[in-house]
Design a protein around this motif. Structure first.
Motif, PDB file in Angstrom:
ATOM      1  N   LYS A  50       0.836  -1.210   0.000  1.00 31.53           N
ATOM      2  CA  LYS A  50       0.000   0.000   0.000  1.00 31.53           C
ATOM      3  C   LYS A  50       0.868   1.257   0.000  1.00 31.53           C
ATOM      4  O   LYS A  50       0.559   2.253  -0.642  1.00 31.53           O
ATOM      5  N   TRP A  51       1.972   1.172   0.721  1.00 33.53           N
ATOM      6  CA  TRP A  51       2.880   2.314   0.804  1.00 33.53           C
ATOM      7  C   TRP A  51       3.477   2.586  -0.574  1.00 33.53           C
ATOM      8  O   TRP A  51       3.529   3.714  -1.051  1.00 33.53           O
ATOM      9  N   LYS A  52       3.885   1.506  -1.224  1.00 32.24           N
ATOM     10  CA  LYS A  52       4.498   1.642  -2.547  1.00 32.24           C
ATOM     11  C   LYS A  52       3.496   2.228  -3.547  1.00 32.24           C
ATOM     12  O   LYS A  52       3.846   3.049  -4.396  1.00 32.24           O
ATOM     13  N   ASP A  98      26.877   8.702  13.037  1.00 34.50           N
ATOM     14  CA  ASP A  98      25.515   9.029  12.592  1.00 34.50           C
ATOM     15  C   ASP A  98      24.493   8.522  13.616  1.00 34.50           C
ATOM     16  O   ASP A  98      24.489   7.334  13.960  1.00 34.50           O
ATOM     17  N   LEU A  99      23.648   9.476  14.103  1.00 38.58           N
ATOM     18  CA  LEU A  99      22.714   9.118  15.181  1.00 38.58           C
ATOM     19  C   LEU A  99      21.284   8.917  14.678  1.00 38.58           C
ATOM     20  O   LEU A  99      20.379   8.707  15.481  1.00 38.58           O
ATOM     21  N   HIS A 100      21.080   9.014  13.370  1.00 41.16           N
ATOM     22  CA  HIS A 100      19.709   8.901  12.838  1.00 41.16           C
ATOM     23  C   HIS A 100      19.277   7.437  12.825  1.00 41.16           C
ATOM     24  O   HIS A 100      19.989   6.585  12.294  1.00 41.16           O
ATOM     25  N   ASP A 101      18.093   7.176  13.393  1.00 38.36           N
ATOM     26  CA  ASP A 101      17.673   5.760  13.423  1.00 38.36           C
ATOM     27  C   ASP A 101      16.250   5.491  12.962  1.00 38.36           C
ATOM     28  O   ASP A 101      15.815   4.342  12.936  1.00 38.36           O
ATOM     29  N   ILE A 102      15.507   6.524  12.589  1.00 34.91           N
ATOM     30  CA  ILE A 102      14.091   6.287  12.276  1.00 34.91           C
ATOM     31  C   ILE A 102      13.943   5.426  11.008  1.00 34.91           C
ATOM     32  O   ILE A 102      13.233   4.419  11.005  1.00 34.91           O
TER      33      ILE A 102
HETATM   34 CO1  B1M Z   1      19.239  15.277  11.231  1.00 35.16          CO
HETATM   35  N1  B1M Z   1      19.827  15.804   9.458  1.00 35.16           N
HETATM   36  N2  B1M Z   1      20.921  15.962  11.975  1.00 35.16           N
HETATM   37  N3  B1M Z   1      18.486  14.841  12.945  1.00 35.16           N
HETATM   38  N4  B1M Z   1      17.633  15.014  10.340  1.00 35.16           N
HETATM   39  C1  B1M Z   1      18.953  15.424   8.340  1.00 35.16           C
HETATM   40  C2  B1M Z   1      19.347  14.079   7.785  1.00 35.16           C
HETATM   41  C3  B1M Z   1      19.210  16.615   7.321  1.00 35.16           C
HETATM   42  C4  B1M Z   1      18.962  16.244   5.852  1.00 35.16           C
HETATM   43  C5  B1M Z   1      18.372  17.842   7.751  1.00 35.16           C
HETATM   44  C6  B1M Z   1      18.631  19.056   6.892  1.00 35.16           C
HETATM   45  O1  B1M Z   1      19.593  19.752   7.074  1.00 35.16           O
HETATM   46  N5  B1M Z   1      17.765  19.333   5.952  1.00 35.16           N
HETATM   47  C7  B1M Z   1      20.707  16.962   7.631  1.00 35.16           C
HETATM   48  C8  B1M Z   1      21.753  16.194   6.822  1.00 35.16           C
HETATM   49  C9  B1M Z   1      22.411  17.058   5.767  1.00 35.16           C
HETATM   50  C10 B1M Z   1      23.365  16.244   4.999  1.00 35.16           C
HETATM   51  O2  B1M Z   1      24.290  15.679   5.495  1.00 35.16           O
HETATM   52  N6  B1M Z   1      23.100  16.173   3.710  1.00 35.16           N
HETATM   53  C11 B1M Z   1      20.776  16.660   9.115  1.00 35.16           C
HETATM   54  C12 B1M Z   1      21.743  17.180   9.994  1.00 35.16           C
HETATM   55  C13 B1M Z   1      22.717  18.200   9.393  1.00 35.16           C
HETATM   56  C14 B1M Z   1      21.816  16.805  11.343  1.00 35.16           C
HETATM   57  C15 B1M Z   1      22.803  17.316  12.400  1.00 35.16           C
HETATM   58  C16 B1M Z   1      24.261  17.493  11.942  1.00 35.16           C
HETATM   59  C17 B1M Z   1      22.223  18.631  12.927  1.00 35.16           C
HETATM   60  C18 B1M Z   1      23.096  19.333  13.950  1.00 35.16           C
HETATM   61  O3  B1M Z   1      23.262  18.863  15.034  1.00 35.16           O
HETATM   62  N7  B1M Z   1      23.638  20.448  13.502  1.00 35.16           N
HETATM   63  C19 B1M Z   1      22.687  16.247  13.511  1.00 35.16           C
HETATM   64  C20 B1M Z   1      23.661  15.102  13.270  1.00 35.16           C
HETATM   65  C21 B1M Z   1      23.651  14.146  14.420  1.00 35.16           C
HETATM   66  C22 B1M Z   1      24.413  12.898  14.030  1.00 35.16           C
HETATM   67  O4  B1M Z   1      23.862  12.022  13.417  1.00 35.16           O
HETATM   68  N8  B1M Z   1      25.687  12.878  14.368  1.00 35.16           N
HETATM   69  C23 B1M Z   1      21.279  15.794  13.282  1.00 35.16           C
HETATM   70  C24 B1M Z   1      20.477  15.308  14.291  1.00 35.16           C
HETATM   71  C25 B1M Z   1      19.160  14.912  14.132  1.00 35.16           C
HETATM   72  C26 B1M Z   1      18.263  14.523  15.282  1.00 35.16           C
HETATM   73  C27 B1M Z   1      18.969  13.737  16.384  1.00 35.16           C
HETATM   74  C28 B1M Z   1      17.690  15.799  15.873  1.00 35.16           C
HETATM   75  C29 B1M Z   1      17.110  13.746  14.536  1.00 35.16           C
HETATM   76  C30 B1M Z   1      17.342  12.220  14.469  1.00 35.16           C
HETATM   77  C31 B1M Z   1      16.441  11.480  15.419  1.00 35.16           C
HETATM   78  C32 B1M Z   1      16.509  10.008  15.171  1.00 35.16           C
HETATM   79  O5  B1M Z   1      16.790   9.513  14.097  1.00 35.16           O
HETATM   80  N9  B1M Z   1      16.221   9.307  16.242  1.00 35.16           N
HETATM   81  C33 B1M Z   1      17.253  14.296  13.121  1.00 35.16           C
HETATM   82  C34 B1M Z   1      16.232  14.203  12.140  1.00 35.16           C
HETATM   83  C35 B1M Z   1      14.901  13.663  12.602  1.00 35.16           C
HETATM   84  C36 B1M Z   1      16.440  14.576  10.795  1.00 35.16           C
HETATM   85  C37 B1M Z   1      15.418  14.661   9.663  1.00 35.16           C
HETATM   86  C38 B1M Z   1      14.581  15.909   9.927  1.00 35.16           C
HETATM   87  C39 B1M Z   1      14.501  13.493   9.457  1.00 35.16           C
HETATM   88  C40 B1M Z   1      15.210  12.147   9.289  1.00 35.16           C
HETATM   89  C41 B1M Z   1      14.184  11.030   9.363  1.00 35.16           C
HETATM   90  O6  B1M Z   1      14.073  10.363  10.362  1.00 35.16           O
HETATM   91  N10 B1M Z   1      13.365  10.900   8.301  1.00 35.16           N
HETATM   92  C42 B1M Z   1      16.370  14.810   8.397  1.00 35.16           C
HETATM   93  C43 B1M Z   1      15.770  15.640   7.276  1.00 35.16           C
HETATM   94  C44 B1M Z   1      15.142  14.751   6.235  1.00 35.16           C
HETATM   95  O7  B1M Z   1      15.561  13.654   5.961  1.00 35.16           O
HETATM   96  N11 B1M Z   1      14.131  15.292   5.621  1.00 35.16           N
HETATM   97  C45 B1M Z   1      17.654  15.220   9.001  1.00 35.16           C
HETATM   98  C46 B1M Z   1      12.287   9.894   8.255  1.00 35.16           C
HETATM   99  C47 B1M Z   1      12.899   8.533   7.869  1.00 35.16           C
HETATM  100  C48 B1M Z   1      11.784   7.507   7.736  1.00 35.16           C
HETATM  101  O8  B1M Z   1      13.515   8.714   6.620  1.00 35.16           O
HETATM  102  O9  B1M Z   1      15.814   8.081   7.546  1.00 35.16           O
HETATM  103  O10 B1M Z   1      15.539   8.945   5.159  1.00 35.16           O
HETATM  104  P1  B1M Z   1      15.013   8.183   6.321  1.00 35.16           P
HETATM  105  O11 B1M Z   1      14.742   6.702   5.863  1.00 35.16           O
HETATM  106  C49 B1M Z   1      14.078   6.428   4.644  1.00 35.16           C
HETATM  107  C50 B1M Z   1      15.012   6.132   3.478  1.00 35.16           C
HETATM  108  O12 B1M Z   1      16.169   6.925   3.499  1.00 35.16           O
HETATM  109  C51 B1M Z   1      15.253   4.661   3.563  1.00 35.16           C
HETATM  110  O13 B1M Z   1      14.024   4.146   4.079  1.00 35.16           O
HETATM  111  C52 B1M Z   1      13.351   5.143   4.849  1.00 35.16           C
HETATM  112  C53 B1M Z   1      11.952   5.277   4.297  1.00 35.16           C
HETATM  113  O14 B1M Z   1      11.380   4.075   4.069  1.00 35.16           O
HETATM  114  N12 B1M Z   1      16.303   4.085   4.396  1.00 35.16           N
HETATM  115  C54 B1M Z   1      16.746   2.832   4.142  1.00 35.16           C
HETATM  116  C55 B1M Z   1      16.961   4.567   5.452  1.00 35.16           C
HETATM  117  N13 B1M Z   1      17.833   3.673   5.895  1.00 35.16           N
HETATM  118  C56 B1M Z   1      17.722   2.587   5.111  1.00 35.16           C
HETATM  119  C57 B1M Z   1      18.406   1.372   5.127  1.00 35.16           C
HETATM  120  C58 B1M Z   1      18.071   0.421   4.155  1.00 35.16           C
HETATM  121  C59 B1M Z   1      17.113   0.687   3.205  1.00 35.16           C
HETATM  122  C60 B1M Z   1      16.439   1.889   3.177  1.00 35.16           C
HETATM  123  O15 B1M Z   1      18.644  -0.765   4.088  1.00 35.16           O
HETATM  124  C61 B1M Z   1      19.609  -1.123   5.013  1.00 35.16           C
END
Ligand code: B1M
Length: 212
Positions: A50-52, A98-102
């Motif tokens: 459904k998500w796809k 890298d601390l991202h885990d969602i």
């Molecule tokens: Co961060 N962060 N963050 N952050 N954060 C991003 C990634 C960023 C894009 C925001 C921005 O500036 N627009 C940016 C990265 C820029 C870059 O490098 N290009 C960023 C930054 C800069 C930072 C900090 C450096 C900020 C700071 O402190 N100055 C810092 C770094 C900390 C560190 O890791 N050392 C930081 C911190 C954080 C929080 C801790 C506050 C928090 C993380 C909380 C947590 O994860 N528990 C956070 C968050 C929430 C985000 C955003 C807003 C959302 C990420 C997320 O969870 N998305 C993010 C902006 C964005 O992405 N729009 C951002 C929802 C999630 C479902 O998507 O993880 O992409 P995602 O996973 C997707 C796919 O990518 C894929 O499947 C998922 C969907 O089905 N996928 C996989 C992921 N992993 C997979 C593995 C697979 C297959 C698919 O197989 C193994």
């Protein structure tokens, strides 16, 4: 008990109701393996489809994934070892620095939902920890997630460390995370790249089927 009710409740993401249904099924002597394979897994499969298709959105998928995870916490101790892991074993983690885990946890839950035994080693995992986890758990799949452009290179380093340890061929490597691309995956020698967790499960299934 009608196990399709479990699938439907999982799709709707009602965590408490799902856990109650799974408990009822266990108490009514339903086989835990059937509850998993005929109730939970088809439900999670439908969530992925459904998500796809764009019929479910991220918050709903996360709700279903959480509901699955809660139900699994209850059911897991009741399953025999080989009930989980029918599809294989996966080690998954977020790379060093890298601390991202969602997204990583979502991928982990989708893989567990697809029948993998998943060992989630967590965030900020050193290259060495990834290699040690592969040595210890002997998975057929290694998943790495990175959300920062500055941490993406760790993925290639882990693959090189697997090569140095002589175990690269034992495991398929899948990578994902917002900044990761197919080109990057090819460049570092990963086997698979997925833009999202649902696709990850699908392409892995196809890849492993072709390989076997
Ligand atoms: Co961060 N962060 N963050 N952050 N954060 C991003 C990634 C960023 C894009 C925001 C921005 O500036 N627009 C940016 C990265 C820029 C870059 O490098 N290009 C960023 C930054 C800069 C930072 C900090 C450096 C900020 C700071 O402190 N100055 C810092 C770094 C900390 C560190 O890791 N050392 C930081 C911190 C954080 C929080 C801790 C506050 C928090 C993380 C909380 C947590 O994860 N528990 C956070 C968050 C929430 C985000 C955003 C807003 C959302 C990420 C997320 O969870 N998305 C993010 C902006 C964005 O992405 N729009 C951002 C929802 C999630 C479902 O998507 O993880 O992409 P995602 O996973 C997707 C796919 O990518 C894929 O499947 C998922 C969907 O089905 N996928 C996989 C992921 N992993 C997979 C593995 C697979 C297959 C698919 O197989 C193994």
């Amino acid at each position: 008990m009608d196990l399709s009710k479990i699938s439907e409740t999982l799709i709707s993401g009602k965590s408490d109701e799902l856990k109650k249904l799974v408990e009822e099924a266990v108490n009514s002597d339903a086989n835990p393996s059937d509850i998993l394979n005929k109730g939970l897994l088809p439900g999670m499969d439908a969530v992925g489809q459904k998500w796809k298709a764009g019929d479910m959105f991220m918050p709903e998928v996360l709700r279903s994934a959480k509901a699955m995870s809660n139900a699994m916490d209850y059911l897991r101790p009741k399953l025999k070892d080989d009930d989980l892991g029918n599809a294989g074993t996966m080690v998954i983690g977020t790379v060093a620095g890298d601390l991202h885990d969602i997204g990583k946890d979502l991928a982990a839950m989708m893989f567990e939902g697809a029948g993998y035994k998943v060992i989630n080693i967590g965030i900020d995992q050193s290259n060495e920890n990834f290699v040690n986890a592969v040595k210890e758990h002997k998975p057929n799949l290694l998943g790495m997630s990175a959300l920062l452009t500055t941490t993406m290179p760790r993925m290639g380093e882990v693959i090189n460390s697997l090569k140095e340890a002589g175990i690269r061929d034992q495991v398929a490597v899948i990578i994902g995370g917002a900044p990761v691309t197919e080109e990057f995956a090819t460049e570092i020698g990963a086997d698979l790249y997925a833009p999202n967790a649902g696709t990850a499960v699908e392409i892995t299934k196809e890849y492993l089927q072709k390989k076997s």
